[in-house]
Each structure stands twice: as structure tokens, then as C-alpha cells.
Design a protein around this motif. Structure first.
Motif, mmCIF file in Angstrom:
data_model
loop_
_atom_site.group_PDB
_atom_site.id
_atom_site.type_symbol
_atom_site.label_atom_id
_atom_site.label_comp_id
_atom_site.label_asym_id
_atom_site.label_seq_id
_atom_site.Cartn_x
_atom_site.Cartn_y
_atom_site.Cartn_z
ATOM 1 N N GLY A 251 53.498 41.663 39.731
ATOM 2 C CA GLY A 251 52.838 42.524 38.741
ATOM 3 C C GLY A 251 53.750 42.779 37.567
ATOM 4 O O GLY A 251 54.912 43.172 37.726
ATOM 5 N N GLY A 252 53.229 42.538 36.349
ATOM 6 C CA GLY A 252 53.972 42.832 35.127
ATOM 7 C C GLY A 252 53.115 43.710 34.243
ATOM 8 O O GLY A 252 53.152 44.944 34.315
ATOM 9 N N ASN A 253 52.295 43.050 33.419
ATOM 10 C CA ASN A 253 51.354 43.792 32.573
ATOM 11 C C ASN A 253 50.094 44.168 33.368
ATOM 12 O O ASN A 253 49.192 44.809 32.854
ATOM 13 C CB ASN A 253 50.985 42.938 31.353
ATOM 14 N N LEU A 254 50.019 43.709 34.597
ATOM 15 C CA LEU A 254 48.981 44.048 35.586
ATOM 16 C C LEU A 254 47.605 43.473 35.271
ATOM 17 O O LEU A 254 46.585 43.972 35.747
ATOM 18 C CB LEU A 254 48.900 45.577 35.801
ATOM 19 N N GLY A 255 47.596 42.393 34.490
ATOM 20 C CA GLY A 255 46.330 41.694 34.231
ATOM 21 C C GLY A 255 45.789 41.040 35.492
ATOM 22 O O GLY A 255 44.606 41.164 35.814
ATOM 23 N N ASN A 256 46.662 40.340 36.211
ATOM 24 C CA ASN A 256 46.205 39.696 37.444
ATOM 25 C C ASN A 256 45.719 40.712 38.459
ATOM 26 O O ASN A 256 44.687 40.517 39.095
ATOM 27 C CB ASN A 256 47.338 38.867 38.070
ATOM 28 N N THR A 257 46.476 41.780 38.634
ATOM 29 C CA THR A 257 46.066 42.806 39.594
ATOM 30 C C THR A 257 44.640 43.253 39.269
ATOM 31 O O THR A 257 43.778 43.348 40.156
ATOM 32 C CB THR A 257 47.029 44.019 39.512
ATOM 33 N N SER A 258 44.391 43.494 37.989
ATOM 34 C CA SER A 258 43.073 43.976 37.553
ATOM 35 C C SER A 258 42.006 42.909 37.760
ATOM 36 O O SER A 258 40.922 43.195 38.290
ATOM 37 C CB SER A 258 43.122 44.345 36.065
ATOM 38 N N ALA A 259 42.318 41.685 37.353
ATOM 39 C CA ALA A 259 41.338 40.595 37.448
ATOM 40 C C ALA A 259 41.029 40.256 38.903
ATOM 41 O O ALA A 259 39.870 40.041 39.267
ATOM 42 C CB ALA A 259 41.872 39.354 36.735
ATOM 43 N N PHE A 260 42.062 40.227 39.735
ATOM 44 C CA PHE A 260 41.857 39.862 41.143
ATOM 45 C C PHE A 260 41.007 40.933 41.847
ATOM 46 O O PHE A 260 40.156 40.621 42.672
ATOM 47 C CB PHE A 260 43.204 39.721 41.877
ATOM 48 N N GLY A 261 41.267 42.190 41.511
ATOM 49 C CA GLY A 261 40.480 43.277 42.109
ATOM 50 C C GLY A 261 39.014 43.146 41.720
ATOM 51 O O GLY A 261 38.109 43.244 42.554
ATOM 52 N N LYS A 262 38.788 42.876 40.449
ATOM 53 C CA LYS A 262 37.410 42.739 39.952
ATOM 54 C C LYS A 262 36.719 41.553 40.633
ATOM 55 O O LYS A 262 35.557 41.643 41.054
ATOM 56 C CB LYS A 262 37.441 42.552 38.429
ATOM 57 N N ALA A 263 37.451 40.462 40.786
ATOM 58 C CA ALA A 263 36.874 39.255 41.398
ATOM 59 C C ALA A 263 36.393 39.535 42.820
ATOM 60 O O ALA A 263 35.292 39.135 43.207
ATOM 61 C CB ALA A 263 37.919 38.144 41.432
ATOM 62 N N LEU A 264 37.219 40.219 43.579
ATOM 63 C CA LEU A 264 36.866 40.433 44.991
ATOM 64 C C LEU A 264 35.776 41.497 45.116
ATOM 65 O O LEU A 264 34.886 41.395 45.961
ATOM 66 C CB LEU A 264 38.116 40.807 45.783
ATOM 67 N N HIS A 265 35.854 42.489 44.251
ATOM 68 C CA HIS A 265 34.804 43.514 44.221
ATOM 69 C C HIS A 265 33.454 42.848 43.915
ATOM 70 O O HIS A 265 32.445 43.130 44.569
ATOM 71 C CB HIS A 265 35.166 44.538 43.151
ATOM 72 N N GLU A 266 33.473 41.937 42.957
ATOM 73 C CA GLU A 266 32.235 41.241 42.590
ATOM 74 C C GLU A 266 31.777 40.305 43.710
ATOM 75 O O GLU A 266 30.581 40.183 43.978
ATOM 76 C CB GLU A 266 32.443 40.460 41.281
ATOM 77 N N ALA A 267 32.737 39.654 44.365
ATOM 78 C CA ALA A 267 32.375 38.738 45.464
ATOM 79 C C ALA A 267 31.644 39.509 46.565
ATOM 80 O O ALA A 267 30.695 39.015 47.166
ATOM 81 C CB ALA A 267 33.621 38.060 46.018
ATOM 82 N N LYS A 268 32.088 40.731 46.790
ATOM 83 C CA LYS A 268 31.431 41.555 47.817
ATOM 84 C C LYS A 268 30.036 41.972 47.342
ATOM 85 O O LYS A 268 29.053 41.881 48.085
ATOM 86 C CB LYS A 268 32.305 42.767 48.133
ATOM 87 N N GLU A 269 29.990 42.368 46.086
ATOM 88 C CA GLU A 269 28.705 42.763 45.499
ATOM 89 C C GLU A 269 27.682 41.615 45.566
ATOM 90 O O GLU A 269 26.488 41.844 45.771
ATOM 91 C CB GLU A 269 28.982 43.100 44.030
#
Ligand code: F0G
Length: 427
Positions: A251-269
Motif C-alpha cells: 500500500g502506498g497511495n492506496l489505489g490498489n487497496t481501494s480498487a481491489f475492495g471495490k472489485a470484490l464487493h462488486e463480485a459479491k453483488e
């Protein structure tokens, strides 16, 4: 298939909505923005399922694509294909390694490293860049910019060239690895070396956006994150939709953390998965504001003056902080920090396994080592680590290590005369 859906921009907590084609990076109240797609409509038009993605053969502008645009329906369904500027990013390998799993004490059948350093410009940034530059062009922006610790600038430079758009990158003086700065220069983008650190560059980019309408391609740009989401979906597909216990990444600027969270949240949705893997976000100790905030139950972020050998993540004031908190909460995630020594040790192991990655990427493996030692990650769990950048990005760190260290993995070169006698000593 091009479908005319209504994607939009939405403020992450207040929920205020803005049209997708409005050029903005924060809501009126300053909050970050998500790109929201109309999943119900998308599901009706395409039979979105695990099988759909696993069996689909995707093309982009006549070429087999895979990767980012394989998931086009969930990335940017509104765009006509002819507008997409792509270098076939993504589709990266998922390595197994007996050597690294043994070093970590993990089951070799359940340990994977996804190598994002195998993207067109050598880092995961290309996944976000293909989407963001396409949108920059779509929105008729006159110039693209970024602040960068190196990889974003390399990626922007390559894509701006392809898009025939003027690009300006801001990099902190003396703190960008030689491979990355070489790329920015070689691909022909205007490179400004700022007398300051990454956080100063980022501040300047935000100001330039407001005052000069220069279009930023940093991860504050929500379209970047739409592309980076595909790393998660690709892993799920590569694992035949078996959900790993852990996903570990720097984690640096936390773009990946944010994007990965959104991806998995959407995959569940979307019904693609029924539970989320846990995240372990790893920061370098000298650049660990997110780790400290996590330890304080996210009661606030205290920016710091960053310092680490892993220059890619030498960031003290991450712009995606609020989105990243959400990702940690969604995934019951944790944040860990590792020292530069631990990063170098992990890097020596990743490199000696014949895989190799730049220092920031190896924070992933250093974090795993620490979390396995503390019992947080169990030896029989399925663990996927993300290597974010290519080994050749930062050759100086490698040379310094192997010339100067006395560790078991240090592998300095030997000078010999051109004789068979000298050569035979080494065989
Ligand atoms: N690993 C590498 C190799 C990176 O280049 C970066 C970020 C990260 C990890 C951290 O990812 O920001 O999404 O948390 N590099 C940026 C740049 C900041 O300018 O190239 P993050």
C-alpha cells in the motif's frame, strides 16, 4: 458488446451523484468518487456468471484481449470499443514457487504470486491507465498529468504517446528508480523533476487540475481504479473461482487497496462469489500512515514525511485513504508494516526464485513472512500475493545488495582472466 448503460460518478459516503462525463475527481463536499455501473441492466443484457467470464473469448479492436477488457461489461460498459486505447494490459501470470513457499512456510499448492510487473510498461499501473487515458480522450482533455514515484509516470508516458496526447509527469527529485525515469524520458513525455517529495508532487497535480484544467491520471482518478479492479477478477478466474483466504499486496497511495475492495464487493453483488478473501495491506515502516491509522481504529490519518528504500511506496499522505478504509472493512482486512531490511530480505528470496520484482512489490512477501510468523496467516491457508512491479524497474537496489551484502543470497560477480584455468574454479 457495446451496451448503452448509465454509469455515473457517486460520492463515496454522501451518495451524491454526478454524470459520468463531468470532469471531476471529488464531490462538492471533497469526498472521493466511485464509478457506479448499472449492474441490473448489465446482467439482463449479458448472462454475467463465472462461466460467462471463464468461457468468454474477448477481443478489443480485432485483437484477442483477455486482461482488463475481458471484463469490459464491469469496467466501462458505456464506451464504444473503437475509443479504447489498449496495449492488451493484464492477463498476467499467477506463479507458484516451491522456493518462496518453503521460505515462507506455506503449502506450495496454496501459495501464488500474481506478477503485475509483466504488464506492457512493467507495472500494474497499465491496467488503470488504459481506462483513464481512454476516458481522458473521450472527455476531450487537452493534456494528461500525474505525480509519480515512477511507475505511473512510465505508464502515463507510454499511453499518452499512443493516444497522441501531451503528457506532463511530476516526479520527486532523487527518489525515482532509474528504470522508471528512463521510461518516462524514452516514451517522450515532459518530465518535471520537483524539488520536493511525492506528496508535494501530488498536491501540485491537484492544484493544476483545479487551476489549469490539467487532467490527472493518478489513482484519484476513479477511472484508473476501474481498470485495476480486474486484477482481483483475473485471480478468481485463474483459481477457477475458488476464493483464497488472503490477498496480500503493498500500500502506498492506496489505489490498489481501494480498487481491489471495490472489485470484490462488486463480485459479491453480482453473485460471482459468496464471500470475500481477507486483505493484508503491507506498508514500509518509514511510509506507514495507513498502518498507523489502522492501529488507531481509523480514527484519523496523520500524514508523515516518508522514507523507505522501496521508493514506489514512499508516500506519506495517501489520497485514497477513505476508500481504502472501506476496503479493509469489507474484507475484514489487516494492515502490516515491514522494515526496509525485511523488504530486501524478501526481495532477495523473490529474485533468487527466478521470479523477481522491484522492492515495493517485495513488501508483499516481507509482510507475508511477518504475518505467518505472528500466526495471523496460517500455513495451510490459500494465499495470493501481488507483485506490483518488474525486477528491472530498480536495478540499483539489486546491484547495491549483491555487491555489498554478506548474506546467504548475496551473489556478487567475479572478475576472471580469459583462461580456462580460472573458469574451471567456478564449475
Ligand atoms: N507497488 C508499486 C510498484 C508501485 O509503483 C506503487 C505505487 C505501489 C505498489 C502502491 O500502490 O499507490 O495503489 O497503493 N506507485 C505510484 C506511482 C504511486 O506513482 O507509480 P498504491
Amino acid at each position: 458488446m457495446y451496451v448503452n448503460m448509465k454509469s455515473l460518478l457517486k460520492s463515496i459516503t454522501s451518495g451524491k451523484e454526478y454524470p459520468l462525463n463531468e470532469v471531476r475527481f471529488t464531490a462538492d463536499n471533497g469526498e472521493l468518487l466511485d464509478v457506479i455501473h448499472d449492474f441490473d441492466a448489465i446482467k439482463k443484457q449479458n448472462n454475467i456468471s463465472r462461466e460467462y467470464f471463464s468461457n468468454k473469448r474477448s477481443t478489443i479492436n480485432g485483437q484477442p484481449s483477455g486482461g482488463v477488457w475481458h471484463f469490459r461489461e464491469l469496467v466501462m460498459p458505456d464506451l464504444p470499443e473503437s475509443e479504447i486505447i489498449s496495449k492488451q494490459e493484464g492477463n498476467t501470470r499467477l506463479y507458484r514457487s516451491k522456493k518462496i513457499s518453503a521460505w515462507l512456510g506455506l503449502n506450495k499448492e496454496k501459495f501464488f504470486l500474481k506478477h503485475e510487473g509483466e504488464n506492457p510498461t512493467g507495472s500494474f499501473k497499465d491496467r488503470g491507465m488504459t481506462v483513464a487515458i481512454t476516458m481522458a480522450k473521450h472527455l476531450k482533455q487537452r493534456a494528461v498529468t500525474c505525480a509519480s514515484t515512477g511507475n505511473t509516470s512510465a505508464s502515463l508516458a507510454a499511453y499518452a504517446s499512443e493516444a497522441e496526447m501531451p503528457g506532463i509527469v511530476l516526479i520527486p527529485k532523487g527518489n525515482v528508480a532509474v528504470g522508471k525515469i528512463s521510461q518516462a524520458l524514452a516514451y517522450g513525455t515532459k518530465t518535471l523533476v520537483v524539488n520536493g517529495d511525492f506528496d508535494d508532487c501530488m498536491r501540485l497535480i491537484r492544484e493544476a487540475q483545479e487551476k489549469l484544467s490539467a487532467y490527472p491520471l493518478n489513482s484519484i482518478n476513479p477511472f484508473r481504479l476501474e481498470g485495476q479492479k480486474t486484477i482481483m477478477w483475473e485471480i478468481l478466474m485463474q483459481l477457477n473461482w475458488q476464493i483464497p483466504d488472503w490477498i496480500v499486496f503493498p500500500g502506498g497511495n492506496l489505489g490498489n487497496t481501494s480498487a481491489f475492495g471495490k472489485a470484490l464487493h462488486e463480485a459479491k453483488e453480482l453473485g460471482l462469489i459468496d464471500k470475500l478473501p481477507r486483505f493484508a495491506v503491507i506498508q514500509a515502516e518509514g511510509a506507514s500512515p495507513f498502518y498507523k491509522a489502522y492501529k488507531n481504529n481509523f480514527s484519523g490519518l496523520t500524514p508523515q514525511k516518508a522514507d523507505t528504500i522501496a521508493t514506489a511506496i514512499k508516500i506519506g499522505d495517501p489520497v485514497n485513504y477513505t476508500k481504502a478504509i472501506r476496503a479493509i472493512k469489507w474484507t475484514n482486512g489487516i494492515v502490516e508494516s515491514v522494515t526496509d531490511e525485511e523488504i530486501l530480505d524478501a526481495k532477495a528470496n523473490v529474485d533468487a526464485a527466478g521470479i523477481g520484482a522491484e522492492p515495493a512489490s517485495c513488501a508483499t512477501v516481507a509482510g507475508m513472512k511477518k504475518l505467518i510468523a505472528s500466526g495471523e496467516i496460517k500455513s495451510n491457508e490459500t494465499v495470493v500475493g501481488i507483485l506490483t512491479g518488474n525486477i528491472l524497474k530498480d536495478p540499483q537496489v539489486i546491484v547495491d545488495y549483491h555487491f555489498n551484502r554478506k548474506t546467504a543470497l548475496a551473489n556478487p560477480p567475479h572478475d576472471i582472466e580469459a583462461t580456462i584455468d580460472e573458469l574451471k574454479h567456478f564449475l
